[in-house]
Write an enzyme that holds these catalytic residues in place. Structure first.
Site, PDB file in Angstrom:
ATOM      1  N   HIS A 136      -1.890  -7.771 -11.679  1.00  0.00           N
ATOM      2  CA  HIS A 136      -1.154  -7.970 -10.097  1.00  0.00           C
ATOM      3  C   HIS A 136      -2.311  -8.774  -9.494  1.00  0.00           C
ATOM      4  O   HIS A 136      -3.504  -9.104  -9.957  1.00  0.00           O
ATOM      5  CB  HIS A 136      -0.858  -6.511  -9.560  1.00  0.00           C
ATOM      6  CG  HIS A 136       0.380  -5.973 -10.001  1.00  0.00           C
ATOM      7  ND1 HIS A 136       1.371  -6.115  -9.585  1.00  0.00           N
ATOM      8  CD2 HIS A 136       0.557  -5.267 -11.025  1.00  0.00           C
ATOM      9  CE1 HIS A 136       2.346  -5.495 -10.257  1.00  0.00           C
ATOM     10  NE2 HIS A 136       1.810  -5.025 -10.907  1.00  0.00           N
ATOM     11  N   GLU A 218      -5.527  -5.189  -9.878  1.00  0.00           N
ATOM     12  CA  GLU A 218      -5.366  -6.104  -8.784  1.00  0.00           C
ATOM     13  C   GLU A 218      -6.884  -6.983  -8.809  1.00  0.00           C
ATOM     14  O   GLU A 218      -7.785  -6.511  -8.306  1.00  0.00           O
ATOM     15  CB  GLU A 218      -5.267  -5.092  -7.258  1.00  0.00           C
ATOM     16  CG  GLU A 218      -4.242  -4.250  -7.310  1.00  0.00           C
ATOM     17  CD  GLU A 218      -2.980  -4.977  -7.006  1.00  0.00           C
ATOM     18  OE1 GLU A 218      -2.795  -6.201  -6.802  1.00  0.00           O
ATOM     19  OE2 GLU A 218      -1.902  -4.257  -6.926  1.00  0.00           O
TER      20      GLU A 218
END
Length: 253
Positions: A136, A218
Protein backbone atom coordinates in the site's frame (compact mmCIF):
# COMPACT_ATOMS: atom_id res chain seq x y z
CA UNK A 1 -4.27 3.26 1.67
CA UNK A 2 -6.94 5.79 2.61
CA UNK A 3 -9.94 6.00 0.30
CA UNK A 4 -9.72 8.84 -2.19
CA UNK A 5 -13.47 9.25 -2.70
CA UNK A 6 -15.65 6.95 -4.75
CA UNK A 7 -16.87 9.45 -7.30
CA UNK A 8 -13.52 10.60 -8.60
CA UNK A 9 -12.53 10.08 -12.23
CA UNK A 10 -10.05 7.37 -13.00
CA UNK A 11 -6.57 8.71 -12.17
CA UNK A 12 -3.93 8.78 -14.85
CA UNK A 13 -0.81 6.75 -14.26
CA UNK A 14 2.77 7.50 -15.21
CA UNK A 15 4.31 5.14 -17.71
CA UNK A 16 5.28 1.89 -16.06
CA UNK A 17 8.74 0.54 -16.55
CA UNK A 18 8.94 -3.23 -16.85
CA UNK A 19 10.25 -4.81 -13.66
CA UNK A 20 13.84 -5.87 -13.83
CA UNK A 21 15.17 -8.43 -11.38
CA UNK A 22 18.20 -6.42 -10.28
CA UNK A 23 19.82 -7.96 -7.26
CA UNK A 24 18.58 -11.46 -8.13
CA UNK A 25 20.79 -14.55 -8.42
CA UNK A 26 22.66 -15.03 -11.67
CA UNK A 27 21.88 -17.90 -13.99
CA UNK A 28 22.94 -21.21 -12.50
CA UNK A 29 23.17 -19.84 -8.95
CA UNK A 30 21.41 -21.59 -6.10
CA UNK A 31 17.85 -20.39 -5.60
CA UNK A 32 17.41 -19.75 -1.88
CA UNK A 33 13.62 -19.51 -1.98
CA UNK A 34 13.00 -22.75 -3.87
CA UNK A 35 9.97 -24.48 -2.38
CA UNK A 36 8.72 -21.32 -0.66
CA UNK A 37 5.34 -19.74 -1.35
CA UNK A 38 4.83 -15.98 -1.10
CA UNK A 39 1.40 -14.34 -1.38
CA UNK A 40 1.47 -10.72 -2.57
CA UNK A 41 -1.59 -8.53 -2.22
CA UNK A 42 -1.53 -5.36 -4.37
CA UNK A 43 -3.91 -3.20 -2.32
CA UNK A 44 -7.14 -1.88 -3.86
CA UNK A 45 -8.05 -1.93 -7.55
CA UNK A 46 -7.81 0.93 -10.03
CA UNK A 47 -11.44 0.37 -11.10
CA UNK A 48 -12.98 0.22 -7.63
CA UNK A 49 -14.38 3.75 -7.92
CA UNK A 50 -16.61 2.51 -10.76
CA UNK A 51 -18.10 -0.22 -8.55
CA UNK A 52 -19.12 1.51 -5.35
CA UNK A 53 -22.05 -0.81 -4.63
CA UNK A 54 -19.83 -3.87 -4.82
CA UNK A 55 -16.91 -2.54 -2.79
CA UNK A 56 -19.11 -0.96 -0.11
CA UNK A 57 -20.80 -4.27 0.68
CA UNK A 58 -19.92 -5.20 4.29
CA UNK A 59 -17.96 -8.38 4.94
CA UNK A 60 -17.21 -10.08 8.26
CA UNK A 61 -13.66 -9.72 9.56
CA UNK A 62 -13.96 -11.50 12.89
CA UNK A 63 -14.31 -8.61 15.31
CA UNK A 64 -16.84 -6.74 13.19
CA UNK A 65 -17.50 -5.83 9.59
CA UNK A 66 -15.60 -3.80 7.01
CA UNK A 67 -16.22 -2.65 3.46
CA UNK A 68 -15.42 -5.33 0.88
CA UNK A 69 -12.69 -3.04 -0.45
CA UNK A 70 -11.89 0.67 -0.83
CA UNK A 71 -10.66 2.93 -3.60
CA UNK A 72 -7.33 3.82 -2.06
CA UNK A 73 -5.70 7.20 -2.49
CA UNK A 74 -3.63 8.97 -5.16
CA UNK A 75 -0.99 11.65 -5.59
CA UNK A 76 -2.03 15.21 -6.36
CA UNK A 77 -0.86 14.48 -9.91
CA UNK A 78 -3.37 11.64 -10.27
CA UNK A 79 -1.15 8.57 -9.81
CA UNK A 80 -3.45 6.04 -8.18
CA UNK A 81 -2.33 4.04 -5.19
CA UNK A 82 -3.80 0.93 -6.81
CA UNK A 83 -1.49 1.40 -9.81
CA UNK A 84 1.51 1.94 -7.53
CA UNK A 85 0.68 -1.18 -5.53
CA UNK A 86 0.34 -3.37 -8.59
CA UNK A 87 3.51 -2.05 -10.19
CA UNK A 88 5.56 -2.78 -7.07
CA UNK A 89 3.89 -6.19 -6.75
CA UNK A 90 5.02 -7.07 -10.27
CA UNK A 91 8.56 -5.99 -9.49
CA UNK A 92 8.59 -7.96 -6.25
CA UNK A 93 7.19 -11.02 -8.01
CA UNK A 94 10.02 -10.89 -10.55
CA UNK A 95 12.64 -10.69 -7.79
CA UNK A 96 11.17 -13.51 -5.70
CA UNK A 97 10.52 -15.77 -8.69
CA UNK A 98 14.15 -15.37 -9.75
CA UNK A 99 15.11 -16.69 -6.32
CA UNK A 100 12.94 -19.78 -6.77
CA UNK A 101 9.80 -18.80 -4.87
CA UNK A 102 6.30 -19.58 -6.04
CA UNK A 103 4.50 -16.24 -6.01
CA UNK A 104 0.72 -15.87 -5.95
CA UNK A 105 -1.06 -12.52 -6.35
CA UNK A 106 -4.48 -11.78 -4.91
CA UNK A 107 -5.25 -10.09 -8.22
CA UNK A 108 -3.26 -9.03 -11.26
CA UNK A 109 -5.19 -6.07 -12.61
CA UNK A 110 -7.51 -8.57 -14.28
CA UNK A 111 -10.67 -7.87 -12.28
CA UNK A 112 -13.27 -5.11 -12.65
CA UNK A 113 -13.16 -4.48 -8.87
CA UNK A 114 -11.86 -5.95 -5.63
CA UNK A 115 -11.29 -8.62 -4.54
CA UNK A 116 -12.83 -8.24 -1.09
CA UNK A 117 -10.50 -8.18 1.90
CA UNK A 118 -11.80 -11.61 2.89
CA UNK A 119 -10.73 -13.08 -0.44
CA UNK A 120 -7.36 -11.35 -0.21
CA UNK A 121 -6.70 -13.08 3.11
CA UNK A 122 -7.96 -16.38 1.75
CA UNK A 123 -5.40 -16.34 -1.08
CA UNK A 124 -2.54 -16.68 1.39
CA UNK A 125 -4.45 -19.17 3.54
CA UNK A 126 -5.48 -21.40 0.65
CA UNK A 127 -1.99 -21.57 -0.83
CA UNK A 128 -0.42 -22.14 2.63
CA UNK A 129 1.96 -19.28 1.93
CA UNK A 130 5.13 -19.01 3.99
CA UNK A 131 4.70 -15.23 3.87
CA UNK A 132 1.91 -12.87 2.84
CA UNK A 133 2.46 -9.17 2.16
CA UNK A 134 -0.08 -6.48 1.33
CA UNK A 135 1.41 -3.50 -0.52
CA UNK A 136 0.00 0.00 0.00
CA UNK A 137 0.79 3.71 0.11
CA UNK A 138 -0.84 6.12 2.54
CA UNK A 139 -3.01 9.20 2.06
CA UNK A 140 -2.17 11.44 5.02
CA UNK A 141 -1.87 15.25 5.23
CA UNK A 142 1.14 17.02 3.73
CA UNK A 143 4.21 16.90 5.99
CA UNK A 144 3.52 13.43 7.23
CA UNK A 145 6.21 11.35 5.58
CA UNK A 146 7.92 7.99 5.60
CA UNK A 147 6.93 4.34 5.56
CA UNK A 148 5.54 1.98 8.16
CA UNK A 149 4.69 -1.69 8.45
CA UNK A 150 1.33 -2.76 9.89
CA UNK A 151 1.33 -5.83 12.14
CA UNK A 152 -1.68 -7.95 13.12
CA UNK A 153 -3.03 -7.55 16.62
CA UNK A 154 -4.66 -10.51 18.34
CA UNK A 155 -8.20 -11.27 17.14
CA UNK A 156 -10.13 -14.30 18.37
CA UNK A 157 -13.81 -13.83 17.70
CA UNK A 158 -16.39 -14.10 14.98
CA UNK A 159 -14.67 -17.10 13.41
CA UNK A 160 -11.30 -15.38 13.18
CA UNK A 161 -8.30 -16.60 15.18
CA UNK A 162 -4.99 -15.11 14.12
CA UNK A 163 -3.21 -15.88 17.39
CA UNK A 164 -0.71 -18.33 15.89
CA UNK A 165 0.53 -15.76 13.34
CA UNK A 166 0.88 -12.70 15.56
CA UNK A 167 4.44 -13.41 16.77
CA UNK A 168 5.88 -14.59 13.42
CA UNK A 169 4.20 -11.65 11.69
CA UNK A 170 6.02 -9.28 14.04
CA UNK A 171 9.33 -10.90 13.12
CA UNK A 172 8.42 -10.59 9.45
CA UNK A 173 7.49 -6.96 9.97
CA UNK A 174 10.76 -6.13 11.69
CA UNK A 175 12.82 -7.83 8.98
CA UNK A 176 10.80 -6.07 6.28
CA UNK A 177 11.13 -2.67 7.98
CA UNK A 178 14.90 -2.97 8.37
CA UNK A 179 15.52 -4.11 4.80
CA UNK A 180 13.14 -1.58 3.25
CA UNK A 181 14.77 1.28 5.11
CA UNK A 182 18.27 0.12 4.21
CA UNK A 183 17.60 -0.40 0.50
CA UNK A 184 15.35 2.59 -0.22
CA UNK A 185 16.94 5.06 2.16
CA UNK A 186 13.45 6.13 3.24
CA UNK A 187 12.82 7.20 6.80
CA UNK A 188 10.38 5.52 9.14
CA UNK A 189 7.03 7.26 9.44
CA UNK A 190 7.06 10.52 11.36
CA UNK A 191 3.34 10.24 12.20
CA UNK A 192 2.67 6.55 12.95
CA UNK A 193 4.63 4.14 15.11
CA UNK A 194 6.54 6.69 17.23
CA UNK A 195 9.71 6.17 15.25
CA UNK A 196 9.53 2.37 15.22
CA UNK A 197 8.14 2.10 11.69
CA UNK A 198 5.65 -0.42 13.09
CA UNK A 199 1.92 -0.15 13.81
CA UNK A 200 -0.29 -2.87 15.28
CA UNK A 201 -3.94 -2.98 14.19
CA UNK A 202 -6.97 -5.19 14.72
CA UNK A 203 -9.30 -3.48 12.23
CA UNK A 204 -7.91 -4.88 8.98
CA UNK A 205 -9.64 -7.96 7.62
CA UNK A 206 -6.58 -9.01 5.67
CA UNK A 207 -4.69 -9.43 8.95
CA UNK A 208 -7.55 -10.60 11.16
CA UNK A 209 -8.45 -13.46 8.85
CA UNK A 210 -4.95 -14.57 7.91
CA UNK A 211 -3.70 -17.97 9.04
CA UNK A 212 -0.21 -17.39 7.62
CA UNK A 213 2.36 -14.75 8.70
CA UNK A 214 1.25 -11.51 7.11
CA UNK A 215 1.89 -7.76 7.27
CA UNK A 216 0.95 -4.63 5.36
CA UNK A 217 3.50 -2.07 4.22
CA UNK A 218 2.61 1.60 3.66
CA UNK A 219 5.48 2.66 1.42
CA UNK A 220 5.03 6.40 1.82
CA UNK A 221 2.46 9.19 1.81
CA UNK A 222 1.06 9.86 -1.65
CA UNK A 223 -0.38 13.20 -0.54
CA UNK A 224 2.98 14.64 0.45
CA UNK A 225 4.91 16.08 -2.53
CA UNK A 226 8.31 14.81 -1.36
CA UNK A 227 7.06 11.25 -0.77
CA UNK A 228 5.04 11.41 -3.99
CA UNK A 229 8.21 12.20 -5.95
CA UNK A 230 9.62 8.89 -4.74
CA UNK A 231 6.48 6.84 -5.26
CA UNK A 232 6.12 8.03 -8.86
CA UNK A 233 9.73 7.15 -9.69
CA UNK A 234 10.20 3.80 -11.44
CA UNK A 235 13.77 3.66 -10.12
CA UNK A 236 12.57 4.10 -6.54
CA UNK A 237 9.78 1.54 -6.98
CA UNK A 238 12.42 -0.99 -8.01
CA UNK A 239 14.32 -0.19 -4.82
CA UNK A 240 11.10 -0.60 -2.84
CA UNK A 241 10.54 -4.04 -4.35
CA UNK A 242 14.15 -5.03 -3.67
CA UNK A 243 13.83 -3.90 -0.05
CA UNK A 244 10.71 -6.02 0.34
CA UNK A 245 12.41 -9.01 -1.27
CA UNK A 246 15.40 -8.72 1.04
CA UNK A 247 13.12 -8.46 4.07
CA UNK A 248 11.28 -11.60 3.03
CA UNK A 249 14.59 -13.36 2.37
CA UNK A 250 15.78 -12.49 5.86
CA UNK A 251 12.58 -13.72 7.48
CA UNK A 252 12.67 -17.01 5.59
CA UNK A 253 16.33 -17.75 6.36
Amino acid sequence: MRAAGTGAPAPASPAHTSPTPSGTPSAGAAKPLAGRVVAIDPGHNAHNFQHTAEINKPVKVGNGTKECDTTGTSTDGGYAEADFNLDVAHRLRALLTAQGAKVVLTHDGDRPWGPCVTDRAETGNRTKADVALSIHADGAPVGRRGFHVILPGRVDEGGADNGPIVAPSRRLGEDLRDAFQRVTGSARSNYIGRGTGLDTRTDLGGLNLSTVPKVFIECGNMRDPKDAALLTSAKWRQKAALGMAEGIDRYLE
